[in-house]
Design a protein around this motif. Structure first.
Motif, short mmCIF file in Angstrom:
data_model
loop_
_atom_site.label_atom_id
_atom_site.label_comp_id
_atom_site.label_asym_id
_atom_site.label_seq_id
_atom_site.Cartn_x
_atom_site.Cartn_y
_atom_site.Cartn_z
N TYR A 123 -3.36 -23.41 -57.89
CA TYR A 123 -2.40 -23.36 -56.82
C TYR A 123 -1.35 -22.03 -56.79
O TYR A 123 -0.95 -22.02 -55.73
N ASP A 142 -2.66 -33.23 -52.98
CA ASP A 142 -3.89 -33.42 -53.46
C ASP A 142 -4.03 -34.55 -54.66
O ASP A 142 -5.12 -34.62 -55.25
N ASN A 143 -3.00 -35.52 -54.59
CA ASN A 143 -2.91 -36.33 -55.46
C ASN A 143 -2.82 -36.25 -56.78
O ASN A 143 -3.47 -36.74 -57.78
#
Ligand code: UD1
Ligand code: MG
Length: 433
Positions: free
Chosen positions: A181, A206-207
């Motif tokens: 990320y 993105d959970n």
């Protein structure tokens, strides 16, 4: 605690413009040591892999760190192209699977206060606290029990600004989360900076599992202004003094006493109100009386003050230092200097008495010179010792004498006075009485 299980990254590259100082924020000191000293000390107790990210005034920051720690790595942030806390996380290569990220402006964190971040193995663990006045902090937006995002104050809407749950600035990540990320962060925000805090909303989409840990301000306070610095110093002082009292130091009115990190006490010591003890001072079985200042000095089996000033490199042993006595870079053993003296660049030995108003004239306007005083010397009041001068053992210096350069031989008397003259009835003539 297994020291090798987590890597630590400390962000210390920012300018800290709210400090309103030409000095980089993390170079500011509390209780005698730079802000970074404390967070690195804490980090080193937890991990063997500690990286400090630097950029602004990097030379000065690295020098300060290296003065105390020789085992931390430095990474230089490309602050020009990638400013912000997210930019600071580029080019970081932690050794371990878990990475703890700490803001360098949080000197109050302790190993114990970080335990929760080490135990929890969520992909992202972040720190939050609730504040009555959340001013300056990133607001944490929680929806349906999940952390959605962190909004920085400068980007927050009026409604978001009212949120009192804030980001404390400490995070534990799995390394692969950072690898994935950090490259995705952008600088589309009010400050045109790469915010580390944006990782939350991107990962949430993105959970990714994000666990907020509730922390307290006493340990997780960020220092952004000089007011914050003074608040943090008050907390740190409390800790230093409490720990010293627990280990046996007697303090009278401790709220009025200031003791820097690193000062050592041994045996039974009494510190009266209003004292300031700094640097690498060591106080052993001694009594420091009210409103005295001791800087980088050793005081052993002695009493000092009230209102005395021991400047750096004073070694005081079995000695009595009274009020208004200033000592600098001098070694006094078994000496009495009870009142109103300046003793600089001097040594004095057992049984010597330094009378009121005695001055070592150690400075000739260009250079400093030494005064060496032997054993059992009696120096009468208001004498000046013009250095360099040696006074051997068993010497008497008459009150009011100016001893100029040279050696006063063992066993002798030195006296320099003009003869007194009296004029009878002068008073009555002068005042016409
Ligand atoms: C940061 C958080 C905020 C949080 C607060 C907690 C961001 C974007 N915001 O805000 O959500 O509430 O901490 O105290 O992270 N630094 C760098 N490189 C830079 C900029 C900063 O290394 O380019 C370092 C600073 O030296 C400092 C730390 O990162 O030690 C935090 O920076 P700071 O400017 O104090 O961030 P805050 O505004 O306090
Ligand atoms: Mg900050």
């Amino acid at each position: 605690m297994n020291k090798n299980s987590i890597s630590i990254v400390i962000l210390a590259a920012g300018k800290g413009s709210r400090m309103k100082s030409p000095k980089a924020k993390v170079l500011h000191t509390l209780c005698g040591k730079g802000m970074l000293y404390y967070i690195i000390k804490t980090s080193r107790q937890i991990s063997d892999d500690v990286t400090v990210v630097v950029a602004h005034q990097k030379g000065a920051v690295m020098t300060q760190v290296q003065r105390y720690f020789d085992d931390v790595h430095f990474v230089v942030q490309d602050a020009e192209n990638f400013p912000g806390t997210g930019g600071a996380m580029k080019n970081i290569y932690p050794k371990n699977e878990r990475v703890l990220v700490l803001n360098g402006d949080m000197p109050l964190v302790t190993p114990k206060s970080l335990e929760g971040f080490l135990k929890n193995k969520s992909e992202i663990v972040m720190s939050i606290f609730d504040l009555q006045n959340p001013d300056g902090y990133g607001r944490v937006i929680i929806k349906d029990g999940h952390v959605e995002k962190i909004v920085e104050q400068k980007d927050a809407s009026a409604t978001e600004l009212k949120v009192s749950t804030v980001n404390a600035g400490i995070y534990a990540f799995s390394r692969k989360i950072l690898e994935k990320y950090i490259p995705l962060l952008n600088n589309n925000n009010a400050q045109k900076e790469y915010y580390l805090t944006d990782i939350i909303s991107i990962a949430r989409a993105d959970n990714v599992e994000i666990t907020p840990l509730l922390v307290n301000e006493e340990h997780f306070k960020g220092v952004n202004s000089k007011k914050d610095l003074s608040d943090a110093e008050t907390i740190m002082q409390e800790r230093i003094k409490t720990s010293l009292m627990e280990s046996g130091v007697i303090m009278q009115l401790p709220s009025t006493i200031y003791i820097e990190e690193g000062v050592v006490f041994e045996g039974e010591c009494i510190i009266e109100n209003g004292c300031r003890i700094t640097g690498n001072s060591r106080i052993i079985n001694s009594h420091i009386k009210a409103h005295s200042v001791v800087e980088d000095s050793l005081v052993k089996n002695s009493d000092v003050g009230p209102l005395a000033h021991l400047r750096p490199d004073s070694n005081i042993e079995d000695t009595h230092i009274g009020n208004f006595v200033e000592v600098k870079k001098s070694t006094l053993k078994g000496v009495k200097a009870g009142h109103l003296s300046y003793i600089g660049d001097a040594t004095a030995d057992e049984g010597t008495n330094i009378g009121a108003g005695v001055i070592t004239c150690n400075y000739d306007g260009i250079k400093k010179h030494e005064t060496i005083i032997g054993k059992n010397v009696f120096i009468g009041s208001d004498s000046q010792l013009v250095a360099p001068v040696i006074i051997e053992d068993d010497v008497m210096i008459a009150a009011g004498t100016t001893v100029t350069s040279g050696t006063i031989q063992k066993g002798s008397l030195a006296i320099s006075r003009t003869k007194i003259r009296t004029i009878e009835d002068f008073f009555y003539k002068f005042f016409k009485k």
